[in-house]
Write an enzyme that holds these catalytic residues in place. Sequence first.
Site, PDB file in Angstrom:
ATOM      1  N   HIS A  95     -16.302  -5.861  10.267  1.00  0.00           N
ATOM      2  CA  HIS A  95     -16.139  -4.264  10.208  1.00  0.00           C
ATOM      3  C   HIS A  95     -16.943  -3.913   9.150  1.00  0.00           C
ATOM      4  O   HIS A  95     -16.634  -3.632   7.917  1.00  0.00           O
ATOM      5  CB  HIS A  95     -14.528  -3.981   9.877  1.00  0.00           C
ATOM      6  N   GLU A  98     -13.774   0.379  19.091  1.00  0.00           N
ATOM      7  CA  GLU A  98     -12.488  -0.321  18.933  1.00  0.00           C
ATOM      8  C   GLU A  98     -11.570   0.796  19.758  1.00  0.00           C
ATOM      9  O   GLU A  98     -11.715   2.188  19.249  1.00  0.00           O
ATOM     10  CB  GLU A  98     -11.959  -0.398  17.725  1.00  0.00           C
ATOM     11  N   HIS A 146      -7.821  -3.118  19.400  1.00  0.00           N
ATOM     12  CA  HIS A 146      -7.262  -3.497  18.077  1.00  0.00           C
ATOM     13  C   HIS A 146      -6.368  -4.634  17.854  1.00  0.00           C
ATOM     14  O   HIS A 146      -6.813  -5.920  17.325  1.00  0.00           O
ATOM     15  CB  HIS A 146      -6.987  -2.465  17.263  1.00  0.00           C
ATOM     16  N   GLU A 159      -2.436 -12.355  14.149  1.00  0.00           N
ATOM     17  CA  GLU A 159      -2.993 -12.745  12.732  1.00  0.00           C
ATOM     18  C   GLU A 159      -1.937 -13.091  11.685  1.00  0.00           C
ATOM     19  O   GLU A 159      -2.189 -14.292  10.917  1.00  0.00           O
ATOM     20  CB  GLU A 159      -3.550 -11.640  12.605  1.00  0.00           C
ATOM     21  N   ASP A 210     -15.060 -11.232   9.420  1.00  0.00           N
ATOM     22  CA  ASP A 210     -14.199 -10.241   9.170  1.00  0.00           C
ATOM     23  C   ASP A 210     -14.954  -9.150   8.528  1.00  0.00           C
ATOM     24  O   ASP A 210     -16.176  -9.250   7.921  1.00  0.00           O
ATOM     25  CB  ASP A 210     -12.791 -10.377   8.626  1.00  0.00           C
TER      26      ASP A 210
HETATM   27  O1  MCF Z   1      -9.260  -8.304  10.933  1.00  0.00           O
HETATM   28  C1  MCF Z   1      -8.933  -7.409   9.698  1.00  0.00           C
HETATM   29  C2  MCF Z   1      -7.292  -7.603   9.810  1.00  0.00           C
HETATM   30  N1  MCF Z   1      -6.563  -7.338  10.993  1.00  0.00           N
HETATM   31  C3  MCF Z   1      -6.664  -5.968  11.528  1.00  0.00           C
HETATM   32  N2  MCF Z   1      -7.606  -5.261  11.486  1.00  0.00           N
HETATM   33  C4  MCF Z   1      -8.708  -5.122  10.500  1.00  0.00           C
HETATM   34  C5  MCF Z   1      -9.222  -6.086   9.834  1.00  0.00           C
HETATM   35  N3  MCF Z   1     -10.352  -5.706   8.994  1.00  0.00           N
HETATM   36  C6  MCF Z   1     -10.209  -4.425   9.296  1.00  0.00           C
HETATM   37  N4  MCF Z   1      -9.516  -4.013  10.100  1.00  0.00           N
HETATM   38  C7  MCF Z   1      -9.430  -2.686  10.520  1.00  0.00           C
HETATM   39  C8  MCF Z   1      -9.321  -2.194  12.184  1.00  0.00           C
HETATM   40  O2  MCF Z   1     -10.036  -2.391  12.929  1.00  0.00           O
HETATM   41  O3  MCF Z   1      -8.274  -2.149  10.028  1.00  0.00           O
HETATM   42  C9  MCF Z   1      -7.837  -1.169  10.760  1.00  0.00           C
HETATM   43  C10 MCF Z   1      -8.532  -1.121  12.173  1.00  0.00           C
HETATM   44  O4  MCF Z   1      -9.192  -0.321  12.443  1.00  0.00           O
HETATM   45  C11 MCF Z   1      -6.406  -1.310  10.844  1.00  0.00           C
HETATM   46  S1  MCF Z   1      -5.070  -0.688  11.275  1.00  0.00           S
HETATM   47  C12 MCF Z   1      -4.791   0.699  10.134  1.00  0.00           C
HETATM   48 FE    FE Z   2     -11.019  -7.761  12.031  1.00  0.00          FE
END
Ligand code: MCF
Ligand code: FE
Length: 404
Positions: free
Chosen positions: A64, A142, A180, A208, A307
Amino acid sequence: MKIVAAKWLFDGETVQSDRAVAFDEKIVALGAPEELKAEYPNAKFFELDSRTVLMPGLVNPHVHLEFGANTTHLKFGDFMQWLESVIAHRDELTEACKAGCYKRQIDAMLASGTTTFGAVSSYGKEMRACKAAPQRVVFFNEAIGSQPAAVDALYADFELRLEESRTMASERFIPAVAIHAPYSVHPVLIKKILKNYGDLPLSAHFMESPAEKAWLERGEGPFKPFFENFLKQTAPLCFPEEFLQLLKGKRALLTHAVHADEKQLRMIAEDGHTITHCPRSNRLLGCGRMKLEKVEELQIPWLLGTDGLSSNTSLSLWDEMRAAVMMHCNAELENISLELLKAVTSRAADALDLPVGRLERGRWADLIVAPLPDDPESPGQLPLQLILHTKRVEHLYIQGEKHV
Ligand code: MCF
Ligand code: FE
């Protein structure tokens, strides 16, 4: 055309010695150096230092970039506390990460040997930087949002970003879809997206954290007050198995899967999905250790992802491989090292359906040369030594063009 001869070579599957690769944009041949020289007498011939390894460029399927400004803002240690800190700092962090910040992350990946990455994007702000990147980019637009009343608006926003990415599509920029997670995307939205864009590469976070498991399977745990207070939602949107059912017929990249149980893992295996393992992110967000031995027993192909910097300290797959070696402390060392090298090359290319990741005729010449600190005593230890010592690559080619 170029011929690069190497004392040590990893072709995406095995370690070999005294081999050479002939390539222009694509790999033309892999063989003995003298044979290739004779076959292509006009090619430029290079001999690499014996303390290096020639191998396919690395593929990081899950990063990300939008959260690249994070160093100390986000709270590590517990998934819910991390999520709350993401929500609190989201605007500030994404505002702080502009063109220069995306470029720094892209350059860091390049220096460490990543020639293909999968960028998961919630807003599309980094689309241009990804398009301009020298690497091959799978751009995962996403979708996120669980409120039924918002489905149409969320879809419209997703579609705009997806269509914009489609106008940029090329061999090096591949538009794709990210759902997501099962707890955060309404099933109606998922169905609509997969109906219209089901043929694009697909990625989703899945099982997760302990919190995700408790919420999806029993409607309990810390997600309960979170959803009740923030979104007035009293029950999960679907069971994990129902989520997998929605993906049936697609080959998805499921990220994390730390808390997937045996039944869910069997479904993943049967449906032909792949798991993207992110060991450092899992450790920092308090998610625990993915059961790698179970994933391997069920013959689920697994990849390695960094990640984002929202849950990591670097985007280097070498750092990630070192962490994986340490985390899976009961795995046989030489074996896990070789599996890790396959995960970041051939297996990742296969999962993304990209003709890279193997030193094989007809594939794009996305190649790296990694330094070894000294001559290896035995080829069996070479993958481990490479993982333990590599930080930056000495040379890097993408489609035969030199970038490092
Ligand atoms: O993989 C990690 C942890 N799990 C989920 N989301 C995210 C991670 N790193 C960034 N994210 C982003 C995701 O794409 O954080 C946001 C999303 O936009 C989480 S939801 C507020
Ligand atoms: Fe992620």
